[in-house]
Design an enzyme around this catalytic site. Structure first.
Site, PDB file in Angstrom:
ATOM      1  N   ASP A 502       0.847  -1.198   0.000  1.00 16.78           N
ATOM      2  CA  ASP A 502       0.000   0.000   0.000  1.00 16.78           C
ATOM      3  C   ASP A 502       0.884   1.250   0.000  1.00 16.78           C
ATOM      4  O   ASP A 502       2.102   1.154  -0.104  1.00 16.78           O
ATOM      5  CB  ASP A 502      -0.957  -0.011   1.202  1.00 16.78           C
ATOM      6  CG  ASP A 502      -0.190  -0.078   2.522  1.00 16.78           C
ATOM      7  OD1 ASP A 502       1.048   0.084   2.507  1.00 16.78           O
ATOM      8  OD2 ASP A 502      -0.828  -0.289   3.568  1.00 16.78           O
ATOM      9  N   ASP A 504       1.646   3.446   2.340  1.00 17.87           N
ATOM     10  CA  ASP A 504       2.610   3.506   3.442  1.00 17.87           C
ATOM     11  C   ASP A 504       3.770   2.556   3.200  1.00 17.87           C
ATOM     12  O   ASP A 504       4.929   2.902   3.421  1.00 17.87           O
ATOM     13  CB  ASP A 504       1.932   3.118   4.764  1.00 17.87           C
ATOM     14  CG  ASP A 504       1.238   4.315   5.390  1.00 17.87           C
ATOM     15  OD1 ASP A 504       1.413   5.428   4.847  1.00 17.87           O
ATOM     16  OD2 ASP A 504       0.524   4.133   6.392  1.00 17.87           O
TER      17      ASP A 504
END
Ligand code: 0RA
Length: 658
Positions: A502, A504
């Protein structure tokens, strides 16, 4: 191919053997048969056109990616000679296209390349192409030959005449699907090399066209290396205008541009005969030696060093904030090092050293204010270096950096032969836990890293060394840091970064890569750094469970699974269970999207992402150091605008396969 009485001549048998050797072991000639090797084909042909430019006969190269993924490269050089070759008894053009290493035979006095993957010859491209066509304009006549998998269809023939002065060569080739894993060319990858070549050869205009989306970009830099340095420092604040040094010493043509900016990192890019020498070598050593000595002499002579100063400036201090491009031409270059990208010729060191010594002293005498600015900047670097040394000493005294005291959260492997060991640097404790349980503990070590590590692009060295996560990585890898880093000492042959799929996760991966690139760069150049590829989806139907690593794969699997017309795609196990025992039980296909590594149990993590037999890992390679540097500066530096632009452009892939 030349035929006599219907039989192949001895030389044509050699040709067939040569082509066969290339097709049997393509990786030996072009590195690999993936996307990288594929793009090497274009580089190889373009390099030939650039050689014509170096010889003084070509000023234009046009590369076109066609709709069928064939590529043509057109130049305005002398045209490949077409007269009958005295030994091979066929047109020289045919020899250049079909005999290994024949390309430069006619032209002894050129800067031919003898190392790395460059300069293997156009015949290698021909051998690895489904088909290839060459058109030569020479002496008012147009000549043509066509090949299938390297073998000529018919002898070279004249197909027309032309009136203009424009001689040249146009090569069109379609890479062979039987050889390459992919035959898709990427505009940006090709553009990157053409841009680099345009900076390095300021007299040449490079054009790239893609007929698939009508893209076209023209690369032409009148300022050459000066423009290159400005481009590299686009997002930094330079302290002065680039210093430019050009000339020839002991028959070595030398061209250098450099400038200092307010940044902390050093960005030197060196080239030999247009090849990026990522591992440096004698040209770089010569430059550094001269730079340090010339500045120190100037400073002493002009009273810039304070009487009571205890600090003396070393080569290290002249690195901070330096952006430089060094380009030399060497007749018979010797390439050394792990990736054969380190120049070994000792005569080049003295040539560069003398040239820079002379020209830089002159420059400093004439530009006192620039000299003072640079010297003061390097003086501050020396003071910071002294502070860093103290910081390192302090941390070291606490035994936080050496591998005698491994970090507590490292789960080490039992074998200690680096060549067979790998370390997974894993985002988060929960994924770290699964990885520890799922791994093969004999050769796989796990180091969990907490959240976002420090952005080293913006931090001073003492802050970097105080950071716990960074300390853990330094001591686990065990090869030191910064100035005393030695990749040979790495306790693991593979450093594998495993982060969530993702936003992050990709940010954390970038932070980790930035740290490795700036402080353990040799790990990357030695090809020891990898990125794990966890699956994005699990797709389950009945007892069958499959994993998809991207959307395309997901669709493929769904298509295959969705054989029955009753099949329905559902969101949860419950939906299937609920329908069971009712009048209309459904045969559902359950798709789960993995949001994080933590959602996988140890067995799943092992089988999808860690088992060397079944996993895919991406090797991080710095094909072009200049491009890598640019990306890190863009993503991690101070300027916000360019970062936003970059991320928007590469939204899906804001990671770094550089
Ligand atoms: C051999 C000899 C000469 C030129 C070339 C090869 C040549 C090769 C390529 C490949 C792409 N473009 C090219 N242009 C030229 C020199 C021939 C002479 O002396 O005229």
């Amino acid at each position: 191919m030349a035929k006599e009485n219907g039989n192949y001549t001895a030389s044509s048998i050699n040709v067939l053997k040569g082509l066969e050797a290339v097709r049997k072991r393509p990786a030996m000639y072009i590195g690999d048969v993936g996307s990288r090797g594929l793009h090497h084909l274009i580089n190889e042909v373009v390099d030939n056109s650039i050689d014509e430019a170096l010889a003084g006969y070509n000023d234009r190269v046009v590369v076109t990616i066609h709709k069928d993924q064939s590529v043509s490269v057109e130049d305005r050089g002398r045209g490949i000679p077409v007269d009958i070759h005295p030994i091979e008894k066929v047109s020289a053009l045919e020899v250049v296209m079909t005999v290994l290493h024949a390309g430069g035979k006619f032209d002894k006095d050129s800067y031919k390349v003898s190392g790395g993957l460059h300069g293997v010859g156009i015949s290698v491209v021909n051998a690895l192409s489904e088909w290839c066509k060459v058109e030569v304009k020479r002496d008012g006549k147009i000549y043509f030959q066509e090949y299938r998998q390297g073998i000529p269809k018919v002898p070279v023939k004249q197909i027309g005449t032309y009136k203009s002065e424009n001689n040249g060569t146009k090569t069109t080739f379609k890479p062979d699907k039987e050889i390459f894993k992919t035959i898709k060319f990427h505009f940006d990858t090709v553009a990157e090399r053409l841009r680099e070549l345009a900076y390095l050869n300021k007299e040449v205009t490079m054009t790239l066209k893609d007929e698939n989306d009508d893209q076209e970009e023209v690369f032409k830099f009148k300022g050459g290396l000066i423009d290159f340095v400005k481009y590299l420092d686009e997002n930094r604040s330079p302290l002065h205008k680039p210093v430019y040094i050009e000339g020839e010493k002991d028959s070595v043509p030398i061209e250098i541009a450099f400038e200092y900016s307010d940044s902390y990192s050093e960005n030197i890019h060196t080239y030999v005969n247009n090849i990026n020498t990522i591992e440096g070598g004698t040209h770089l050593v010569g430059f550094r030696t001269a730079l340090t000595r010339t500045f120190n002499n100037y400073a002493a002579k002009n009273g810039l060093i304070k009487e009571n100063s205890k600090i003396s400036l070393t080569g290290e201090d002249y690195k901070e904030g330096l952006t430089a491009v060094i380009s030399v031409k060497v007749m018979e270059p010797q390439f050394e090092g792990q990736t054969k990208t380190k120049l070994g010729n000792s005569e080049v060191k003295s040539a560069v050293e003398m040239m820079v010594g002379e020209k830089l002293s002159e420059f400093l005498e004439e530009n006192a204010s620039v000299a003072k600015k640079i010297f003061e900047k390097c003086m501050r670097a020396a003071e910071a270096r002294e502070a860093a040394r103290k910081a390192r000493e302090l941390v070291r005294r606490k035994n936080a950096l050496d591998s005698m005291h491994l970090p507590g959260k490292l789960a080490d492997c039992s074998i200690n032969d680096p060549e067979h060991c790998e370390i997974y640097i894993v985002e988060g404790d929960s994924a770290g836990g699964s990885a520890k349980q799922g791994r093969d503990r004999r050769f796989q070590a796990i180091l969990p890293i907490k959240g976002k590590i420090l952005n080293v692009e913006k931090a001073k060295i003492n802050k970097i060394l105080e950071n716990q996560e960074i300390q853990a990585m330094i001591s686990a890898i065990g090869a030191g840091i910064g100035e005393d880093f030695d990749s040979e000492k790495s306790r693991y042959g593979k450093i594998i970064l495993m982060t969530d799929a993702d936003v992050d996760g990709s940010h954390i991966r970038t932070l980790l890569l930035t740290f490795l690139y700036r402080h353990m760069k040799d790990l990357i150049t030695a090809g020891k750094v990898y990125i794990a590829q966890p699956p994005l989806y699990k797709i389950k139907k009945g007892k069958e469970e499959l994993y998809a690593f991207d959307d395309e794969e997901r669709e493929k699997i769904l298509k295959r699974m969705k054989a029955g017309k009753d099949d329905k795609i559902v969101e949860s196990e419950e939906e299937i269970a609920a329908a069971e025992g009712t009048d209309q039980p459904i045969k559902g296909i359950l798709i789960s999207r993995y949001k994080g590594l933590g959602e996988m149990n140890p067995e799943q993590l092992w089988s999808t992402t860690m088992n060397p037999e079944t996993r895919t890992v991406l090797q991080v390679n710095v094909e072009s150091a200049a491009a890598a540097d640019k990306i890190f500066e863009t993503l991690m530096g101070d300027a916000v605008e360019p970062r936003r632009d970059f991320i928007e452009k590469h939204a899906k892939y804001a990671n770094l396969d550089v």
